[in-house]
Design an enzyme around this catalytic site. Structure first.
Site, mmCIF file in Angstrom:
data_model
loop_
_atom_site.group_PDB
_atom_site.id
_atom_site.type_symbol
_atom_site.label_atom_id
_atom_site.label_comp_id
_atom_site.label_asym_id
_atom_site.label_seq_id
_atom_site.Cartn_x
_atom_site.Cartn_y
_atom_site.Cartn_z
ATOM 1 N N ASP A 174 0.853 -1.190 0.000
ATOM 2 C CA ASP A 174 0.000 0.000 0.000
ATOM 3 C C ASP A 174 0.886 1.236 0.000
ATOM 4 O OD1 ASP A 174 -2.596 1.309 0.132
ATOM 5 O OD2 ASP A 174 -2.025 1.929 2.139
ATOM 6 N N SER A 175 0.321 2.371 -0.403
ATOM 7 C CA SER A 175 1.082 3.624 -0.379
ATOM 8 C C SER A 175 1.392 4.042 1.058
ATOM 9 C CB SER A 175 0.293 4.726 -1.080
ATOM 10 O OG SER A 175 -0.955 4.892 -0.456
ATOM 11 N N CYS A 226 -3.727 -1.101 -2.365
ATOM 12 C CA CYS A 226 -3.983 0.301 -2.708
ATOM 13 C C CYS A 226 -4.808 0.367 -3.994
ATOM 14 C CB CYS A 226 -2.645 1.003 -2.911
ATOM 15 S SG CYS A 226 -2.776 2.699 -3.476
ATOM 16 N N GLU A 239 -6.520 10.297 8.178
ATOM 17 C CA GLU A 239 -5.168 10.545 8.714
ATOM 18 C C GLU A 239 -5.224 11.488 9.926
ATOM 19 O OE1 GLU A 239 -2.255 9.246 7.551
ATOM 20 O OE2 GLU A 239 -2.979 8.279 5.725
#
Lengths: 247, 247
Positions: free
Chosen positions: A7-8, A70, A150
């Site tokens: 994933d990023s 992702c 986030e």
């Protein structure tokens, strides 16, 4: 079996959660490109370059399978990753399209795809769903949802205001494809906003469904060996993993 | 004089705008690390590594000065950039502290610093302002403001809701340091929220003030030569530059 999950950043941990719930794999090697996150605002060529670098990193581990957790990478770089990888590569976009095909019986159902700018611009979900016979598709780039997660914003007035912002011209959908691995963390709020009868398609569950159908030889493991790598601050990634995955 | 302007992405164009308004420099070389933007969520060591790479890039151009237009880089990597650079390096954080010292006469004034998570965590502004004798300082990481600007949201209900979210426990400030080069684009909305008597400290204007005081030998140029470079999709950066800078 030994699997690599790419994933990023940290979002792919929601896919690892699904893998753990279904007790798949003996060993899971997670790699998050946290030094270059997020990918969803970036260019096709950049995403492909980073994805090939991830394949090179995974060559250190003699894997049996790579899961691209992702959506943005799955939408743009799956073919290129397959060219460079010695093992099979599966991605959440193909899995999500398959899960929609299996889970949504009415081909005229109104399906809303949400994801990053890059994922939506790729039209990967849209094209795939049309090929499966779906006719009634809406797509919306919701660029703020990753920053919200986030910032640990999973509910509340600000998130609701952003729903009104993004969905003001959207017809009420029958199903929503959560086209980004961060989005399961706001799925309760989305479900509440669109009311309970909306079906949510989740990348992690979709991948598990695909693996259980196609890789029937995978043996169950109650205690898989987990390893977490990151291109910056792996300690922070491991901290989030411990919390999200209860490990 | 030939100057390099470095930013993690497009935000530093607000600094270029100030340079152009004051007709500084004969040639401006802009470099945005768009393939790895944003820096504000990243780790100190990663930021330093990327900043040194930017200095290496600028060595191609035989510059007289480097301006670090990114607050996060200025907060963490200015010393390391100076070690590696053959020319002087100035940064927006030092400039902002100096501009606050010159512009805010009352040392008991309530100053609010807003910026990315990395900039706020560095305490670079806070320490600098305390060293200048200011006593009444608040700091708040406003992680969503960069994504808002990237989504072209400069006003409206969603932005106002985010102000309520971030500023609910903030005492009304006398001055706000816009500790991120994206923030001038939402300065009207901030000014409206905090009422007109709040002083806003802007990185671009602060750098110009510092340059005009310290680099008095800089000759004015009505038509500087502008060059834009980016680590991905330089065409997109040039497109935004044309729009923002009216060039």
């Amino acid at each position: 079996m030994k699997v690599g999950v790419f994933d990023s950043g940290i979002g792919g941990l929601t896919v690892v959660k699904s893998l753990l719930q279904h007790q798949l794999f003996e060993e899971i090697i997670y790699f998050g490109d946290t030094a270059r996150v997020p990918y969803g605002i970036k260019d096709k060529n950049t995403i492909i370059r980073y994805a090939i670098e991830a394949v090179e990193f995974f060559k250190n581990f003699d894997l049996d399978l790579i899961i691209v957790a992702c959506n943005t990478v799955s939408a743009y770089a799956l073919d290129e990753m397959r060219e460079h990888s010695p093992c099979p590569v599966v991605g959440v976009v193909e899995a999500g399209i398959r899960a929609s095909h299996n889970g949504i019986k009415n081909k005229n159902a109104n399906i809303l795809i949400i994801g990053t700018k890059a994922t939506i611009n790729s039209k990967a979900y849209e094209t795939g769903l049309k090929n499966k016979g779906f006719t009634n598709i809406q797509a919306k780039a919701t660029g703020l949802f990753v920053p919200f997660v986030e910032e640990n914003i999973y509910e509340g007035a600000l998130l609701q205001e952003s729903f009104r912002h993004y969905f003001k011209n959207i017809t009420k959908p029958d199903a929503i494809i959560l086209g980004c691995t961060h989005f399961p963390l706001i799925s309760d709020a989305l479900q509440h906003y669109f009311k309970d009868d909306v079906i949510l398609i989740h990348s992690g569950d979709a991948i598990v469904e695909q693996l259980e159908n196609e890789f029937t030889f995978i043996k169950k493991h109650t205690k898989p060996n987990l390893k977490f790598f990151a291109s910056e601050n792996p300690e922070a990634l491991r901290g989030v993993a411990k919390k999200w995955l209860n490990i």
